[in-house]
Design a protein around this motif. Structure first.
Motif: not given
Length: 118
Positions: A14, A17-18, A20-22, A110
């Motif tokens: 998680n 992913k946080t 990378q998604d940011s 983030r």
């Protein structure tokens, strides 16, 4: 930045992913496959300003199975133990150019990703 964690750990997945998604450029390093050196652990302590106890995974199976709650280790002994068994390290550990963060908090990750120029 480098995220140190365990691929089979959902919290570590998680966290990755946080980041990378940011939009962060992040390298993942599995601490179970390749535990960090004693020198690296000491660098993390110095950079974070946190004591060795903050890097110990007190909720993990290895900690409980070895009854380490009652261990009277010195800092040097803890560093040695953590460098020999990555499952004893609290995870994830996020290392940026300026700081070291132990544990995962989505909002903080983030902000970190955005501050890294993502």
């Amino acid at each position: 930045m480098v995220l140190y964690g365990y691929r089979r750990c959902s919290t570590c997945r998680n966290a990755l992913k946080t980041l990378q998604d940011s939009g962060a450029q992040v390298e993942f390093h599995d601490i179970v496959d390749m535990p960090p050196s004693e020198e690296m652990i000491r660098t993390w302590m110095d950079k974070s300003g946190r004591p060795i106890e903050d890097f110990v995974n007190t909720r993990g199976t290895v900690y409980r199975e070895r009854d380490l709650k009652n261990a009277k280790f010195t800092e040097d002994e803890w560093v040695r133990e953590l460098s020999q068994d990555g499952k004893l390290l609290k995870r994830p550990i996020l290392v940026t150019d300026k700081e070291v963060f132990v544990g995962y908090h989505e909002g903080a990750y983030r902000r970190i990703a955005l501050g890294a120029g993502a």
